[in-house]
Design a protein around this motif. Sequence first.
Motif, short mmCIF file in Angstrom:
data_model
loop_
_atom_site.label_atom_id
_atom_site.label_comp_id
_atom_site.label_asym_id
_atom_site.label_seq_id
_atom_site.Cartn_x
_atom_site.Cartn_y
_atom_site.Cartn_z
N GLN A 226 9.13 -16.45 10.28
CA GLN A 226 10.25 -17.07 9.70
C GLN A 226 10.50 -15.36 8.32
OE1 GLN A 226 8.61 -21.06 7.30
NE2 GLN A 226 11.30 -21.01 6.72
N TYR B 213 11.34 -13.29 11.50
CA TYR B 213 13.43 -13.40 11.91
C TYR B 213 14.18 -12.63 9.99
CZ TYR B 213 14.22 -15.53 16.11
OH TYR B 213 14.70 -15.81 16.96
N ARG B 214 13.67 -12.26 9.44
CA ARG B 214 14.12 -11.96 8.00
C ARG B 214 14.25 -10.91 8.26
NH1 ARG B 214 13.68 -17.29 6.46
NH2 ARG B 214 14.57 -18.08 5.04
N GLN C 111 16.51 -9.62 10.90
CA GLN C 111 18.05 -9.40 10.57
C GLN C 111 18.88 -8.57 9.67
OE1 GLN C 111 18.99 -13.82 8.05
NE2 GLN C 111 20.82 -14.16 9.61
N LEU D 290 15.71 -19.49 10.32
CA LEU D 290 16.59 -19.30 9.99
C LEU D 290 16.55 -19.99 8.54
CD1 LEU D 290 18.24 -16.33 11.21
CD2 LEU D 290 16.56 -16.00 9.47
#
Length: 530
Positions: A97, A100-101, A104, A472
Amino acid sequence: MNSLHARSTALLGDRLQALGPARLKGMRRGIEKESLRAQPGGALALTPHPAALGSALTHPCITTDFSESQVELVTAAHKGLGDGADAALRELTQIHQFTYRAMQAVGDEMLWVSSMPCGLPTDETIPIARFGSSNVGRAKSVYRMGLSHRYGRRMQTISGIHYNWSLPEVTSEQYFALIRNFRRHAFLLLYLFGASPAVCSTFVAGRQHELQQLSGSTMYMPHGTSLRMGRLGYQSDAQASLAVSYNSLEGYGASLQDALTRPYPAYEAVGIQNPGGDYNQLAPTLLQIENEFYGTIRPKRVIFPGERPLHALRERGVEYIEVRLMDLDPFEPVGINAQTMRFLDVFLLHCLLSDSPPDTPQEIAELKHNQHHTAARGRQAGLLLKRGGREVPLTGWGAEVVAQCAPIAAALDAANGGGTQYSDTLRAAEAALLDPATLPSARVLAAMAKEHENSFVAFARERSALTKEALLGLPFSAEQQAAFEALSRQSIAEQKKIEAADTMPFEIYRQQYVSADRLGLPRREAAAAV
């Protein structure tokens, strides 16, 4: 049941009873999971490791593997039966998590969910991981440059899951017995959990292979389970010359020492440095360092800073084992689920508790044959493997192993306070042996055919996008985000501290690190020297 089988079953039961619930509850497992960063269209991302993820050199749970584009996520070792597997998965999910943040924030990349790589550029364009200007950081990159000269960069982009496992009060001798049995029965894990039956044709461009054309951009094996673990994966002519025995720590150490100190003509030709002074590799020996030795399982020990892994093993013995043949499961958000982990727990206990005769050169050759056959043709009806000079059906041999695991699963369920979690995972394995269409490798090919016109990249691209969206979308608190951000900042500070403390020229550091003197003495020699 013949008398030999009955005796071995009774012996396994006695050893299981002797373990007792307390030691079973002391079981530990941790996960290392590699994934390529990919662009939305399915091509390899060529961007640097995201700065928000901290230092790949010093971060405790987010690093890179071979390539700058290949993220490696690492959990701690989690203890216990009931919550151990679930706790490891929770941590792995949280690391995903945060990763991915961070990704992103700098672009529209995703983590590739398949073990076989996404669309690859030319070999020399695949970026090698960078770890900063310190000697230890430079050595990591030079080692990877050596891998690229020896095996090519494409092979190094294959990703997988490593499962680190230990049990209290297990000796080095017992861990090596476990390893021998694991190698004998590893075909079962390739069959049950292999999930790489197809590959993008860019991966095999210009290479010899046995794959068949499935579509314009996809190659496959119709009954394949894990191309990653077959002839297409981590194989080399040089390492094929290694006949490593797992009969003892002493013998294993001697084999590795020989490979780490014996010059190999093809690698001598590559040279340590090129004419411009850039480094080609750490050493011209058959193996540069211990990690270059490819195997389905490794004996491991946590090392001190700067210590060689073989030295740590010789000095302090085996601490845990690392299972290295698990494919990423593209149908699972983090590549593996709790049921698979519980099967591994049962399987490894079976390997530990069963009789484990010494291996022989003949058996080692059979095991290599079985690995390649299962990887390429594991779901083929009636496939035969070699066992003690005879040919036996894969599914029959597999069913025998699963049946022997039943009392172990029952003991784990009992030690866990009741329930059927461990027994349930065996029942799932029994069903899969009877119905290969339910296996991950078969499901991958079915999904490719049904939804993606037999395109591997289209399948993996969609699964990767769905996985990104799912991860996400999970709750992630401000406190969790802040804790990971603090780890990233701390890792960057630690890297800077290491770089500031370096005073030794890199060439001197390299020579000292690869010196045979750093490999430790075999235990008998060490004892005699005292």
